[in-house]
Design a protein around this motif. Structure first.
Motif, PDB file in Angstrom:
ATOM      1  N   CYS A   1     -11.445 -10.933  20.771  1.00  0.00           N
ATOM      2  CA  CYS A   1     -11.076 -11.510  21.995  1.00  0.00           C
ATOM      3  C   CYS A   1     -10.198 -10.615  22.720  1.00  0.00           C
ATOM      4  O   CYS A   1     -10.332 -10.779  24.104  1.00  0.00           O
TER       5      CYS A   1
ATOM      6  N   ALA B   1     -13.167 -18.240  29.028  1.00  0.00           N
ATOM      7  CA  ALA B   1     -13.846 -16.998  28.310  1.00  0.00           C
ATOM      8  C   ALA B   1     -15.068 -16.782  29.410  1.00  0.00           C
ATOM      9  O   ALA B   1     -15.260 -15.696  29.763  1.00  0.00           O
TER      10      ALA B   1
ATOM     11  N   GLN C   1     -13.992 -14.502  31.797  1.00  0.00           N
ATOM     12  CA  GLN C   1     -13.469 -13.053  31.196  1.00  0.00           C
ATOM     13  C   GLN C   1     -11.875 -13.105  30.734  1.00  0.00           C
ATOM     14  O   GLN C   1     -11.321 -12.241  30.591  1.00  0.00           O
ATOM     15  N   ASP C   2     -11.489 -14.563  30.501  1.00  0.00           N
ATOM     16  CA  ASP C   2     -10.163 -14.536  30.005  1.00  0.00           C
ATOM     17  C   ASP C   2     -10.203 -15.198  28.442  1.00  0.00           C
ATOM     18  O   ASP C   2     -10.529 -16.432  28.350  1.00  0.00           O
ATOM     19  N   TRP C   3      -9.975 -14.352  27.383  1.00  0.00           N
ATOM     20  CA  TRP C   3     -10.205 -14.920  26.200  1.00  0.00           C
ATOM     21  C   TRP C   3      -8.926 -15.259  25.409  1.00  0.00           C
ATOM     22  O   TRP C   3      -9.072 -15.601  24.329  1.00  0.00           O
TER      23      TRP C   3
ATOM     24  N   ALA D   1      -9.140 -18.905  23.993  1.00  0.00           N
ATOM     25  CA  ALA D   1      -9.822 -19.010  22.643  1.00  0.00           C
ATOM     26  C   ALA D   1      -9.271 -18.330  21.518  1.00  0.00           C
ATOM     27  O   ALA D   1      -9.544 -18.766  20.648  1.00  0.00           O
ATOM     28  N   TRP D   2      -8.497 -17.145  21.763  1.00  0.00           N
ATOM     29  CA  TRP D   2      -7.737 -16.335  20.629  1.00  0.00           C
ATOM     30  C   TRP D   2      -6.796 -17.163  20.347  1.00  0.00           C
ATOM     31  O   TRP D   2      -6.893 -17.528  18.953  1.00  0.00           O
TER      32      TRP D   2
END
Length: 611
Positions: A224, A331, A334-336, A339-340
């Protein structure tokens, strides 16, 4: 000149970060002290503390033999050697004074909170490279302070028997920090950090079975935070992590799912489906407790949910869907990070989500590791609000942290002793049998037999299959010499509910004078001194002296200060004509209890015959 100014600015920034870090660490330690200092005066509770600490012979020694036993895998026995070793060290230092045990738990919690701050401060640079160091530091500080003060973590700290969760968190975070540093290290330093990561992973797994998720959490974090390209470069490193994971997981699964004392249970409805549906309900309750922890309980009452139309199940599914959708949306940009955080929660919760069934469906302590993901996203959100709205947002977030700390302080006081714990549990939810059972035991110990009997009956009313409640009710009737047939009926119901309940078989033997009941109790629990003593008495009454003697001798090894055992062995020796051995046994009995008239009269008789 420009280079000099740039260098000075960098030094000032670094110094500012160090000062900020020291300030936050002090704040974490202070918060933990305020919330948990009261535990120094707490007692052990009757909820597992007796089994794991007070009556646990395995922690009474740090000898090579004791250590070998701790670190030996044995079917049906909980394998948590680091937890047990920590208790053994406690016992060597302060024996059974409960205060220090509680303070060690608080110290582990403080260390875990500091490590979480240190780790997130570095990790967030990968997720938020555009943020200033101050923003990252504030986000990590909020997350760590939430972890330190939140009421949902109280059970994992204030309960002496929850030591494993503090150890798990400390070693998991140390593994994360070592792994993080190994990525940029080279040569010998890199090899040392990888070895340190593997060691901390192993210690986490040996502290609690939940530790088996640590390798997955670290690999998922890399995916991530840095993407698949870096993960490919670390394939060999990950292979080592996963190999250790597979070895420990398979060995733990073997010992936890076999033997009479196995930890794993069967699914309540015989299938995985009911458990999965129930998990949506539990997920929603966990979210509620994290947001507004007003209904925390040490023993939640949860019935298996069979229908997807149950309101809490639907709310759990809806909440999960919203969180997944939000994480996917971020996500795609492009911001994970979201999700992490969600993935961390789910993966860390998985071992206690009853996918492999265990004894408890829901517990606050199960959130100790998963909630770090929730606190991390709360910290990042709080930092973003402070950056945007300034002091007003800072004051508001400070008030929220204070409110959680106040709630944590109040919740911590519930764990002062068994009476405060179970009174609070009963006040929160009267559907569970366990609080009634435990309050009945406390009343019985205080000599309030009528009150105890009423509590036990209420426990049975709520759970007719509670073996312990039937056993306790039978015992209290026996102690009052009342309703003999009713006492036998309840002890039979206890055995019917749990055929492996050794104490129930023993008590049935007491009530019925049935030899086979004592034999079954000894077979099920070879170290049950009371059962061996009763079996010896049964043989003695039948004049089967050769069978009685080994039972008394084995019981004496378990309880060497029981004068009656010396008396009975003296009777057997006297019956066999060995007057010297009999006299020696009577003398030992009188040393332990000078008022034991039977031993005194027998000894006088022997001495008279010798004269």
């Amino acid at each position: 000149m420009a280079k000099i100014r740039k260098k000075k600015a960098a030094e000032q920034t670094a110094n500012g970060e160090r000062r900020f870090g020291r300030f936050v660490i002090f704040g974490i330690m202070f918060t933990v002290c305020i919330v948990y200092a009261q535990t120094a005066s707490f007692e052990f509770t009757d909820w597992d503390d007796n089994k794991l600490i007070v009556d646990n012979a395995g922690i009474r020694s740090l000898s090579a033999e004791s250590l070998r036993t701790m670190f030996t895998l044995e079917s049906g026995r909980t394998f948590q050697p680091i937890r047990e070793l920590s208790y053994a060290i406690d016992y060597a230092l302060w024996e059974l004074k409960p205060g220090p045990y509680h303070l060690v738990n608080a110290l582990l919690h403080a260390i875990a909170a500091v490590l979480l701050f240190v780790w997130l401060r570095v990790l967030l640079r990968g997720f938020r490279p555009q943020w200033e160091p101050r923003q990252i530091g504030i986000a990590a500080a909020i997350a760590a302070l939430l972890f330190a003060a939140h009421p949902v973590n109280i059970e994992a700290v204030a309960w002496a028997s929850s030591r494993k969760y503090g150890l798990l968190a400390v070693f998991s975070l140390l593994a994360a920090i070592c792994h993080q540093q190994s990525i940029t290290a080279t040569g010998v330093q890199r090899a040392g950090l990888i070895a340190g990561t593997l060691l901390c992973m192993l210690l986490a797994m040996w502290s609690s079975p939940v530790g088996v998720v640590v390798p997955t959490l670290l690999i998922g974090t890399d995916l991530c935070a840095a993407g698949i390209q870096r993960a490919r470069k670390l394939r060999a490193q990950y292979a080592g992590y996963l190999a250790l994971n597979v070895i420990i997981t398979l060995s733990l699964f073997r010992v936890l799912t076999s033997g009479q004392g196995k930890t794993a249970r069967d699914h309540s409805d015989g299938t995985l489906t009911g458990t999965l549906v129930t998990d949506f309900q539990v997920f929603f309750d966990y979210l509620c407790n994290l947001l507004l922890p007003l209904w925390l309980n040490n023993r939640y009452f949860h019935e298996l949910s069979q229908s997807l139309s149950s309101p809490k199940v639907l709310l759990g599914m809806l909440s999960g869907a919203i969180l997944v959708a939000a994480a996917v949306w971020r996500a795609r940009h492009q911001d994970w990070f979201a999700a992490w955080c969600l993935g961390w929660f789910v993966v860390a919760w998985a071992p206690v989500a009853n996918l492999v069934p265990i004894s408890t469906i829901m517990a606050d302590r199960y959130l100790y590791l998963p909630a770090m993901g929730v606190f991390a996203i709360a910290g990042a959100g709080g930092s973003a609000l402070i950056t945007r709205y300034g002091k007003g947002a800072m004051v508001a977030i400070g008030c929220v942290l204070l409110a959680y700390a106040a709630g944590g302080y109040q919740r911590c006081g519930v764990w002062k002793n068994s009476a405060t714990l179970w009174t609070d549990s009963l006040a929160k939810d009267s559907r569970s049998a366990l609080p009634y059972n435990s309050l009945g035991t406390l009343a019985q110990d205080a000599g309030r037999f009528g009150e105890a009997e009423a509590f036990y009956q209420q426990a049975i009313d709520r759970d007719p299959n509670s073996a312990v409640a039937h056993y306790n009710l039978s015992r209290i009737l026996t102690l009052q010499s009342r309703e003999h047939e009713r006492a036998i009926r309840h002890i039979d119901l206890a055995i019917q509910a749990d055929p492996l309940f050794a104490n129930a078989h023993n008590n049935r033997g007491v009530l019925t004078k049935d030899l086979t009941s004592f034999q079954e109790a000894v077979r099920l629990a070879p170290d049950n001194a009371d059962a061996r003593k009763n079996l010896g008495n049964c043989y003695l009454e039948r004049k089967q002296f050769d069978l009685a003697r080994p039972q008394y001798e084995k019981a004496l090894r378990l309880i060497p200060h029981d004068p009656s055992l010396h008396l009975y062995l003296g009777l057997i020796a006297q019956q066999a004509g060995d007057l010297a051995a009999a006299a020696s046994r009577y003398e030992q009995a009188l040393l332990l209890d000078p008022t034991l008239s039977a031993a005194q009269s027998r000894l006088t008789q022997i001495r008279a015959s010798q004269n």
